[in-house]
Design a protein around this motif. Sequence first.
Motif, PDB file in Angstrom:
ATOM      1  N   LEU A  63      39.308 -38.883  12.930  1.00 23.61           N
ATOM      2  CA  LEU A  63      37.970 -39.005  13.498  1.00 23.61           C
ATOM      3  C   LEU A  63      36.979 -38.063  12.814  1.00 23.61           C
ATOM      4  N   CYS A  64      37.432 -36.862  12.497  1.00 16.12           N
ATOM      5  CA  CYS A  64      36.562 -35.907  11.811  1.00 16.12           C
ATOM      6  C   CYS A  64      36.188 -36.407  10.424  1.00 16.12           C
ATOM      7  N   PHE A  65      37.195 -36.888   9.684  1.00 18.65           N
ATOM      8  CA  PHE A  65      36.899 -37.404   8.343  1.00 18.65           C
ATOM      9  C   PHE A  65      36.000 -38.641   8.415  1.00 18.65           C
ATOM     10  N   ASN A  66      36.236 -39.500   9.391  1.00 14.08           N
ATOM     11  CA  ASN A  66      35.419 -40.708   9.544  1.00 14.08           C
ATOM     12  C   ASN A  66      33.972 -40.349   9.892  1.00 14.08           C
ATOM     13  N   ALA A  67      33.801 -39.262  10.649  1.00  5.70           N
ATOM     14  CA  ALA A  67      32.463 -38.835  11.042  1.00  5.70           C
ATOM     15  C   ALA A  67      31.656 -38.289   9.877  1.00  5.70           C
ATOM     16  N   MET A  68      32.321 -37.983   8.759  1.00  8.25           N
ATOM     17  CA  MET A  68      31.614 -37.475   7.584  1.00  8.25           C
ATOM     18  C   MET A  68      30.754 -38.548   6.932  1.00  8.25           C
ATOM     19  N   LEU A  69      31.115 -39.828   7.146  1.00  8.33           N
ATOM     20  CA  LEU A  69      30.382 -40.925   6.517  1.00  8.33           C
ATOM     21  C   LEU A  69      28.939 -40.951   7.012  1.00  8.33           C
ATOM     22  N   GLY A  70      28.013 -40.992   6.092  1.00  9.82           N
ATOM     23  CA  GLY A  70      26.601 -41.080   6.443  1.00  9.82           C
ATOM     24  C   GLY A  70      25.990 -39.766   6.892  1.00  9.82           C
ATOM     25  N   ARG A  71      26.748 -38.660   6.809  1.00  7.01           N
ATOM     26  CA  ARG A  71      26.209 -37.362   7.207  1.00  7.01           C
ATOM     27  C   ARG A  71      26.140 -36.427   6.007  1.00  7.01           C
ATOM     28  N   SER A  72      25.342 -35.405   6.137  1.00  4.83           N
ATOM     29  CA  SER A  72      25.211 -34.426   5.068  1.00  4.83           C
ATOM     30  C   SER A  72      24.890 -33.064   5.672  1.00  4.83           C
ATOM     31  N   GLY A  73      24.885 -32.068   4.808  1.00  2.16           N
ATOM     32  CA  GLY A  73      24.522 -30.733   5.260  1.00  2.16           C
ATOM     33  C   GLY A  73      25.576 -30.078   6.135  1.00  2.16           C
ATOM     34  N   PRO A  74      25.157 -29.198   7.055  1.00  2.00           N
ATOM     35  CA  PRO A  74      26.100 -28.437   7.888  1.00  2.00           C
ATOM     36  C   PRO A  74      27.019 -29.325   8.731  1.00  2.00           C
ATOM     37  N   LEU A  75      26.496 -30.450   9.228  1.00  3.22           N
ATOM     38  CA  LEU A  75      27.320 -31.324  10.056  1.00  3.22           C
ATOM     39  C   LEU A  75      28.446 -31.953   9.238  1.00  3.22           C
ATOM     40  N   TRP A  76      28.145 -32.331   8.002  1.00  2.00           N
ATOM     41  CA  TRP A  76      29.173 -32.878   7.105  1.00  2.00           C
ATOM     42  C   TRP A  76      30.250 -31.832   6.839  1.00  2.00           C
ATOM     43  N   LEU A  77      29.821 -30.591   6.592  1.00  4.27           N
ATOM     44  CA  LEU A  77      30.768 -29.511   6.326  1.00  4.27           C
ATOM     45  C   LEU A  77      31.618 -29.214   7.553  1.00  4.27           C
ATOM     46  N   LEU A  78      30.994 -29.261   8.732  1.00  8.10           N
ATOM     47  CA  LEU A  78      31.740 -29.020   9.964  1.00  8.10           C
ATOM     48  C   LEU A  78      32.819 -30.079  10.166  1.00  8.10           C
ATOM     49  N   CYS A  79      32.491 -31.337   9.898  1.00  4.84           N
ATOM     50  CA  CYS A  79      33.479 -32.413  10.026  1.00  4.84           C
ATOM     51  C   CYS A  79      34.610 -32.239   9.019  1.00  4.84           C
ATOM     52  N   LEU A  80      34.278 -31.795   7.805  1.00  7.04           N
ATOM     53  CA  LEU A  80      35.293 -31.569   6.780  1.00  7.04           C
ATOM     54  C   LEU A  80      36.262 -30.478   7.202  1.00  7.04           C
ATOM     55  N   VAL A  81      35.719 -29.358   7.670  1.00  3.02           N
ATOM     56  CA  VAL A  81      36.568 -28.236   8.107  1.00  3.02           C
ATOM     57  C   VAL A  81      37.436 -28.663   9.286  1.00  3.02           C
ATOM     58  N   GLY A  82      36.836 -29.375  10.246  1.00  4.74           N
ATOM     59  CA  GLY A  82      37.614 -29.833  11.393  1.00  4.74           C
ATOM     60  C   GLY A  82      38.714 -30.792  10.998  1.00  4.74           C
ATOM     61  N   GLY A  83      38.401 -31.726  10.099  1.00  2.00           N
ATOM     62  CA  GLY A  83      39.420 -32.680   9.649  1.00  2.00           C
ATOM     63  C   GLY A  83      40.575 -32.007   8.949  1.00  2.00           C
ATOM     64  N   LEU A  84      40.251 -31.048   8.076  1.00  2.00           N
ATOM     65  CA  LEU A  84      41.313 -30.321   7.369  1.00  2.00           C
ATOM     66  C   LEU A  84      42.137 -29.477   8.335  1.00  2.00           C
ATOM     67  N   GLY A  85      41.456 -28.843   9.288  1.00  2.00           N
ATOM     68  CA  GLY A  85      42.174 -28.019  10.256  1.00  2.00           C
ATOM     69  C   GLY A  85      43.145 -28.826  11.096  1.00  2.00           C
ATOM     70  N   PHE A  86      42.677 -29.952  11.638  1.00  2.00           N
ATOM     71  CA  PHE A  86      43.560 -30.800  12.434  1.00  2.00           C
ATOM     72  C   PHE A  86      44.709 -31.347  11.586  1.00  2.00           C
ATOM     73  N   ALA A  87      44.437 -31.628  10.311  1.00  2.00           N
ATOM     74  CA  ALA A  87      45.489 -32.138   9.424  1.00  2.00           C
ATOM     75  C   ALA A  87      46.578 -31.100   9.209  1.00  2.00           C
ATOM     76  N   VAL A  88      46.170 -29.842   9.039  1.00  2.00           N
ATOM     77  CA  VAL A  88      47.149 -28.765   8.849  1.00  2.00           C
ATOM     78  C   VAL A  88      48.001 -28.588  10.098  1.00  2.00           C
TER      79      VAL A  88
END
Length: 231
Positions: A28-53
């Motif tokens: 869901l975090c990685f999917n939320a990155m689509l169409g977003r940019s800036g801090p929100l995109w980075l937040l989704c990236l960090v969350g997606g990687l964290g949940f994956a780990v």
Amino acid sequence: MTTTVTRKMGSTIKYAVITAVLAGLSFLCFNAMLGRSGPLWLLCLVGGLGFAVFALGSLLAAKDLAGTATCPRCQATLEEIELNHTDDPAFCDKCQAAYLVDKRVLTVLADDYVHPEPGFPAPVTSQTIRWPEGCCVCAKPATRGIEAKAHDGQTGTNAAVAAAGLALGGLAVRTGGGTTYTMRIPHCAEHDDGAKLEIESANVPPLKIRFRSYAYQRRFLELNPKPAKAA
């Protein structure tokens, strides 16, 4: 004394469900990155990687930490233990018997067992440390103290533990980046690798000694018991 370690399906299913949930959140975090940019995109990236780990960790736990066995010494049930192999000794919660697991066989260790690496923990709980007689590996007369060091990056280390290093004839040096502990641990002329120091900042107390000798660790704990908790 030995016993067989078997897989407990309840633990396996629990970790599998946790893995699925974490993997779903990561998606869901990685999917939320689509169409977003800036801090929100980075937040989704960090969350997606964290949940994956965390999902990967849960998957490994489902694979390796879903074992169960009966303690050969006290017959208590041991749950969520290693299925195939333990590098360091583990302990029965009821009788405190030390054991190792290898190829789904749990073996209770002999009283005079010596591990290849320091693996038997003992917390440093007091300003005054009483050392058992003899070398910390073989119990022969100790002829020297071998230095062991540990560094605590946190500056708020308990003062009583800091003083313990000094009481042993070693050093507890506070620096701007934390505290470095040096202890001189009794060894004979034949051994120089019988113990090491560890810092676990989340624990109280944070300073811990690990010994190779099971017998020496038990004698150390007898001479240096944990203080009674206040009522």
